[in-house]
Design an enzyme around this catalytic site. Structure first.
Site, mmCIF file in Angstrom:
data_model
loop_
_atom_site.group_PDB
_atom_site.id
_atom_site.type_symbol
_atom_site.label_atom_id
_atom_site.label_comp_id
_atom_site.label_asym_id
_atom_site.label_seq_id
_atom_site.Cartn_x
_atom_site.Cartn_y
_atom_site.Cartn_z
ATOM 1 N N SER A 1 0.928 -0.548 0.212
ATOM 2 C CA SER A 1 -0.382 0.071 0.024
ATOM 3 C C SER A 1 1.129 1.456 0.095
ATOM 4 O O SER A 1 1.524 1.258 0.766
ATOM 5 C CB SER A 1 -1.256 -0.138 1.513
ATOM 6 O OG SER A 1 -1.847 1.050 1.101
ATOM 7 N N LYS B 1 -0.870 -0.804 -4.231
ATOM 8 C CA LYS B 1 -2.217 -0.502 -4.242
ATOM 9 C C LYS B 1 -1.810 1.441 -3.342
ATOM 10 O O LYS B 1 -1.130 1.329 -3.475
ATOM 11 C CB LYS B 1 -2.819 -0.753 -3.103
ATOM 12 C CG LYS B 1 -3.853 0.259 -1.879
ATOM 13 C CD LYS B 1 -5.408 -0.604 -1.166
ATOM 14 C CE LYS B 1 -4.767 0.075 0.340
ATOM 15 N NZ LYS B 1 -5.307 -0.439 1.553
ATOM 16 N N LYS C 1 -2.799 5.071 -2.585
ATOM 17 C CA LYS C 1 -3.769 5.835 -1.854
ATOM 18 C C LYS C 1 -4.208 7.286 -3.174
ATOM 19 O O LYS C 1 -3.350 7.552 -3.340
ATOM 20 C CB LYS C 1 -3.105 6.843 -0.033
ATOM 21 C CG LYS C 1 -2.642 4.794 0.377
ATOM 22 C CD LYS C 1 -4.172 4.969 1.049
ATOM 23 C CE LYS C 1 -3.649 3.476 2.804
ATOM 24 N NZ LYS C 1 -4.987 3.056 2.799
ATOM 25 N N ASP D 1 -7.098 2.852 -3.229
ATOM 26 C CA ASP D 1 -7.843 2.987 -1.762
ATOM 27 C C ASP D 1 -7.995 4.394 -1.248
ATOM 28 O O ASP D 1 -6.642 5.114 -1.659
ATOM 29 C CB ASP D 1 -7.389 2.555 -0.999
ATOM 30 C CG ASP D 1 -8.138 2.008 1.135
ATOM 31 O OD1 ASP D 1 -8.675 2.768 0.754
ATOM 32 O OD2 ASP D 1 -6.923 1.942 1.709
ATOM 33 N N GLU E 1 -10.963 0.964 -3.278
ATOM 34 C CA GLU E 1 -11.096 0.118 -2.200
ATOM 35 C C GLU E 1 -11.759 1.300 -1.080
ATOM 36 O O GLU E 1 -11.960 2.456 -1.061
ATOM 37 C CB GLU E 1 -10.003 0.067 -1.919
ATOM 38 C CG GLU E 1 -9.926 -0.735 0.490
ATOM 39 C CD GLU E 1 -9.096 -0.818 1.245
ATOM 40 O OE1 GLU E 1 -8.304 -1.133 0.075
ATOM 41 O OE2 GLU E 1 -8.191 -1.192 2.195
ATOM 42 N N ASP F 1 -13.694 -1.660 3.355
ATOM 43 C CA ASP F 1 -12.550 -1.700 3.951
ATOM 44 C C ASP F 1 -13.639 -1.225 5.791
ATOM 45 O O ASP F 1 -14.438 -1.552 5.841
ATOM 46 C CB ASP F 1 -11.664 -1.538 3.932
ATOM 47 C CG ASP F 1 -10.264 -0.552 4.904
ATOM 48 O OD1 ASP F 1 -10.637 -1.394 6.155
ATOM 49 O OD2 ASP F 1 -9.510 -0.162 4.839
ATOM 50 N N LYS G 1 -9.965 -7.033 7.760
ATOM 51 C CA LYS G 1 -8.486 -6.825 9.192
ATOM 52 C C LYS G 1 -8.968 -6.646 10.474
ATOM 53 O O LYS G 1 -9.897 -6.871 10.611
ATOM 54 C CB LYS G 1 -8.669 -5.005 9.402
ATOM 55 C CG LYS G 1 -8.451 -4.285 8.172
ATOM 56 C CD LYS G 1 -8.291 -2.949 8.423
ATOM 57 C CE LYS G 1 -7.370 -2.155 6.630
ATOM 58 N NZ LYS G 1 -7.501 -1.004 6.921
ATOM 59 N N GLY H 1 -3.729 -4.246 6.284
ATOM 60 C CA GLY H 1 -3.209 -3.732 7.657
ATOM 61 C C GLY H 1 -2.549 -1.695 8.387
ATOM 62 O O GLY H 1 -3.890 -1.545 6.972
HETATM 63 O O1 OSB Z 1 -7.526 1.721 4.539
HETATM 64 O O2 OSB Z 1 -6.030 0.426 4.383
HETATM 65 C C1 OSB Z 1 -5.925 1.184 5.110
HETATM 66 C C2 OSB Z 1 -2.768 2.171 6.948
HETATM 67 C C3 OSB Z 1 -3.305 3.098 8.066
HETATM 68 C C4 OSB Z 1 -4.378 2.571 7.629
HETATM 69 C C5 OSB Z 1 -5.559 2.059 6.985
HETATM 70 C C6 OSB Z 1 -5.429 2.212 5.863
HETATM 71 C C7 OSB Z 1 -3.573 1.792 6.094
HETATM 72 C C8 OSB Z 1 -3.584 1.005 4.827
HETATM 73 C C9 OSB Z 1 -1.189 0.508 5.230
HETATM 74 O O3 OSB Z 1 -3.616 0.851 3.562
HETATM 75 C C10 OSB Z 1 -1.382 -0.816 4.790
HETATM 76 C C11 OSB Z 1 0.167 -0.666 5.338
HETATM 77 O O4 OSB Z 1 0.921 -1.105 4.488
HETATM 78 O O5 OSB Z 1 -0.302 -1.327 6.816
HETATM 79 MG MG MG Z 2 -8.291 0.227 3.270
#
Ligand code: OSB
Ligand code: MG
Length: 381
Positions: free
Chosen positions: A135, A161, A163, A188, A213, A238, A262, A290
């Site tokens: 991510s 992925k 953001k 995401d 996402e 999510d 999660k 994550g």
């Molecule tokens: O939405 O998946 C998410 C990190 C913090 C809060 C929300 C998210 C995330 C990530 C990071 O996308 C995922 C990771 O590398 O741990």
């Molecule tokens: Mg997410």
């Protein structure tokens, strides 16, 4: 399993680099670790709440309060049949899934260690090797993002992925797609869009994304169903999915075609398995998300990802992407093929580095509270 003691610790860990999402930037993590001692064996869990209530309503401090005042008292001194019983015993506590998961997952680790088997076997996992994705946080410009993607692909990661948020979306995704026409790519938005933005989101269809996402509100399954009906790209939920009832509702309402599971968000391994089962029964692919975890949370994510429903690469990547030094040994490593080999050691499968944790601890409390709360005042503020 007789619950002899629960120790709650807050540790501070600094990410190697700031991570930017639509709800802000994080670099300094305040992580709660839960250590349980049951039948003389210890087990570890991690609370994945952030310091601020921007992903979901929980925070590091609300979790501290809920665990200390409502969860630990329910089980300290009790004899549980197994870790799964915890979720029944704390059903009367509404919400606070991340606080619950921290405790429940520690119990799962302890149960597996008591039985002398790896946690993933206890959970019913069937995989020995996991496909990994990464991510990537929001960048200052598309060029910088393309460079990051290239680096991660070179390491071997199988899915990227990105953001996104309004104003940092189409141009960024287009740049990455132009450079890498065939990679597994997803985005995401962490709830940064509204249903009225559907036309903008439709523009993403041309990039053949694996999924979009959580584009809409954190608690709004209904609007995601309306959006999904207008998009070719599968939506993945999510934030919206906090338990197996939400998962069933979302699937039946056609609000998503993929589910991110999660552990913290759904309250621990017991509920995560239920979500996984529902997704599998409806042929909805699932994957493990994550929350910038330390090695302990990461190890739990790995164990969960071995279940049959987890058919897409997760956001579970190498320790070294996050930390200069992790709190487990060995650290989580990813092969050149972008895979994690699941540990066959008992419990979470990694050695917990007590000394390192002690160095990072800023407050600690034990239950039963003979010695009451011991505040470790290493920090200035
Ligand atoms: O939405 O998946 C998410 C990190 C913090 C809060 C929300 C998210 C995330 C990530 C990071 O996308 C995922 C990771 O590398 O741990
Ligand atoms: Mg997410």
């Amino acid at each position: 399993m007789k619950i002899e003691r629960i120790t709650l610790r807050e540790i501070r860990m600094r990410l190697k680099a700031p991570f930017e999402t639509s709800f802000g930037v994080v670099q300094d993590r305040r992580i709660l670790l839960v250590e349980v001692i049951a039948d003389g064996v210890n087990g570890w869990g991690e609370v994945t709440a952030g310091a601020t209530p921007v992903f979901n309503p929980e925070t590091t401090d609300t979790a501290w309060h809920i665990i200390s005042d409502f969860l630990a008292p329910v089980i300290v001194g009790k004899d549980l049949a197994d870790a799964a019983e915890f979720s029944v015993l704390v059903e009367h506590v509404r919400g606070h899934e991340m606080a619950k998961a921290g405790v429940e997952n520690a119990l799962w680790d302890a149960e597996a260690r008591i039985k002398g088997i790896p946690l993933h076997k206890l959970l019913g996992g069937t995989r020995e090797e996991l496909d990994c994705g990464v991510s990537l946080g929001i960048r200052e410009n598309p060029h910088a993002l393309v460079k990051r993607v290239e680096e991660e692909l070179r390491v071997g990661y199988q899915r990227i992925k990105l953001k996104i948020k309004p104003s940092k979306d189409i141009e960024y995704v287009a740049a990455v797609r132009r450079q890498f026409p065939n990679i597994q790519l997803s985005v995401d938005a962490n709830s940064a869009y509204r249903l009225e933005d559907a036309d903008q989101l439709k523009e993403l269809d041309e990039f053949k994304l694996l999924m979009i996402e959580q584009p809409l509100n954190w608690d709004d399954i209904h609007s995601h169903a309306k959006l999904q009906a207008q998009l070719q790209t599968p939506l993945c939920l999510d934030e919206c999915i906090n338990n197996s009832r939400h998962a069933l509702a979302a699937i039946e309402m056609k609000a998503c075609r993929i589910i991110n599971i999660k552990l913290g968000r759904v309250g621990g391994h017991t509920e995560a398995r239920k979500v996984q089962k529902i997704a599998l029964e409806h042929s909805v692919p699932a994957w493990c998300g994550g929350m910038l975890e330390s090695g302990i949370g990461r190890a739990h994510n790995i164990a969960m990802s071995t279940l049959p429903g987890f058919s897409l690469p997760g956001d579970v990547s190498a320790s070294r992407r996050y930390w200069d030094e992790d709190i487990i040994e060995p650290e989580v490593e990813v092969s050149a093929q972008g895979t994690i080999q699941v540990s066959i050691a008992s419990g979470i499968g990694y050695r917990v580095r007590h000394e390192r944790i002690k160095q990072l601890t800023v407050r600690e409390a034990s239950f039963p509270t003979k010695s009451s709360t011991v505040a470790v005042s290493r920090l200035a503020s």
